[in-house]
Every structure is written in structure tokens, then in C-alpha cells.
Design a protein around this motif. Structure first.
Motif, PDB file in Angstrom:
ATOM      1  N   UNK A 114      10.068  15.184  -2.532  1.00 55.13           N
ATOM      2  CA  UNK A 114      10.747  15.768  -1.380  1.00 55.13           C
ATOM      3  C   UNK A 114       9.810  16.612  -0.514  1.00 55.13           C
ATOM      4  N   UNK A 115       8.528  16.545  -0.809  1.00 51.98           N
ATOM      5  CA  UNK A 115       7.539  17.242   0.005  1.00 51.98           C
ATOM      6  C   UNK A 115       7.094  16.374   1.166  1.00 51.98           C
ATOM      7  N   UNK A 116       6.617  16.995   2.201  1.00 57.12           N
ATOM      8  CA  UNK A 116       6.206  16.237   3.381  1.00 57.12           C
ATOM      9  C   UNK A 116       4.903  15.498   3.225  1.00 57.12           C
ATOM     10  N   UNK A 117       3.969  16.063   2.439  1.00 57.05           N
ATOM     11  CA  UNK A 117       2.642  15.453   2.332  1.00 57.05           C
ATOM     12  C   UNK A 117       2.657  14.088   1.676  1.00 57.05           C
ATOM     13  N   UNK A 118       3.520  13.872   0.713  1.00 54.50           N
ATOM     14  CA  UNK A 118       3.556  12.571   0.052  1.00 54.50           C
ATOM     15  C   UNK A 118       3.964  11.471   1.040  1.00 54.50           C
ATOM     16  N   UNK A 119       4.856  11.825   1.955  1.00 57.14           N
ATOM     17  CA  UNK A 119       5.276  10.871   2.978  1.00 57.14           C
ATOM     18  C   UNK A 119       4.141  10.583   3.953  1.00 57.14           C
ATOM     19  N   UNK A 120       3.489  11.639   4.430  1.00 57.03           N
ATOM     20  CA  UNK A 120       2.398  11.463   5.383  1.00 57.03           C
ATOM     21  C   UNK A 120       1.247  10.653   4.786  1.00 57.03           C
ATOM     22  N   UNK A 121       0.878  10.966   3.570  1.00 54.00           N
ATOM     23  CA  UNK A 121      -0.253  10.270   2.943  1.00 54.00           C
ATOM     24  C   UNK A 121       0.113   8.809   2.657  1.00 54.00           C
ATOM     25  N   UNK A 122       1.273   8.567   2.083  1.00 52.41           N
ATOM     26  CA  UNK A 122       1.681   7.198   1.747  1.00 52.41           C
ATOM     27  C   UNK A 122       1.783   6.322   2.992  1.00 52.41           C
ATOM     28  N   UNK A 123       2.453   6.824   4.009  1.00 56.34           N
ATOM     29  CA  UNK A 123       2.621   6.033   5.231  1.00 56.34           C
ATOM     30  C   UNK A 123       1.329   5.960   6.038  1.00 56.34           C
ATOM     31  N   UNK A 124       0.517   7.011   5.969  1.00 57.37           N
ATOM     32  CA  UNK A 124      -0.789   6.962   6.648  1.00 57.37           C
ATOM     33  C   UNK A 124      -1.707   5.920   6.039  1.00 57.37           C
ATOM     34  N   UNK A 161       0.832  -1.207   0.000  1.00 53.11           N
ATOM     35  CA  UNK A 161       0.000   0.000   0.000  1.00 53.11           C
ATOM     36  C   UNK A 161       0.866   1.256   0.000  1.00 53.11           C
ATOM     37  N   UNK A 162       1.921   1.272   0.801  1.00 54.01           N
ATOM     38  CA  UNK A 162       2.810   2.444   0.827  1.00 54.01           C
ATOM     39  C   UNK A 162       3.451   2.662  -0.537  1.00 54.01           C
ATOM     40  N   UNK A 163       3.901   1.584  -1.169  1.00 54.38           N
ATOM     41  CA  UNK A 163       4.571   1.697  -2.466  1.00 54.38           C
ATOM     42  C   UNK A 163       3.612   2.152  -3.563  1.00 54.38           C
ATOM     43  N   UNK A 164       2.442   1.563  -3.612  1.00 48.27           N
ATOM     44  CA  UNK A 164       1.456   1.931  -4.635  1.00 48.27           C
ATOM     45  C   UNK A 164       0.985   3.372  -4.430  1.00 48.27           C
TER      46      UNK A 164
END
Length: 102
Positions: A55-65, A39-42
């Protein structure tokens, strides 16, 4: 390279869900971490295709969330489904003495 880190993060979140939630005896040890990884990868790939900066923060938060939510949902659903199946099988065995015969 960032995809590797987000996949690792999804795996760690899946491991946390597996060992912090009840019912881990009802499914394999790799299944929930694999769900978190996938799910994180997709999500990461889909968001980069949509133009989100890696390099933005939101992509990390959304993917890991999303990975965390999917891992928790998968763990809880698998545990519930397995418990219900076990109860049905026990009922069948007590009623007929043979599995699969009603």
C-alpha cells in the motif's frame, strides 16, 4: 488483488509503447504489452518479497516505471532488429536470388 492492478498497468504501458513508438509493423500486437505485464508483475512480487509495503507509493512507481522502461526498450530493439534482418535478407535476395544462400 493489487498484483492484478499492477499487471493491468503494465499492460496499458506496453500498449502505449506499442502504439506511440515507431516500428509497430515489425512485431506482433501482443508482444510489447506482454513484456510490460510480465515486468510489472515480476517487479511487484520481487519488491513485496523484499518487504516493500503493497500500500506504499514507491512499490507502484518502481513496478510501473520498470514496466514502462522495459516496454520502450523491447519495442525499440525489436523494431531495430527486424529492420536489420530485413535489410540482410533483401541484400541476400538481390545478390543470389535465393533466400539463405550467400
Amino acid at each position: 488483488m493489487e498484483l492484478l492492478f499492477v499487471a493491468l498497468g503494465g499492460t496499458l504501458l506496453g500498449l502505449a509503447a506499442r502504439y506511440l513508438l515507431p516500428g509497430r509493423h515489425s512485431h506482433g500486437s501482443v508482444l510489447v504489452p506482454a513484456v510490460g505485464t510480465a515486468v510489472a508483475s515480476v517487479a511487484w512480487v520481487a519488491l513485496t518479497w523484499l518487504g516493500w509495503a503493497w500500500d506504499g507509493g514507491w512499490i507502484w512507481w518502481v513496478s510501473l516505471g520498470l514496466a514502462a522502461l522495459a516496454s520502450v526498450a523491447a519495442d525499440l530493439q525489436l523494431g531495430r532488429s527486424r529492420s536489420q534482418g530485413d535489410r540482410r535478407m533483401l541484400h541476400t535476395l538481390m545478390k543470389t536470388g535465393h533466400p539463405g544462400h550467400a
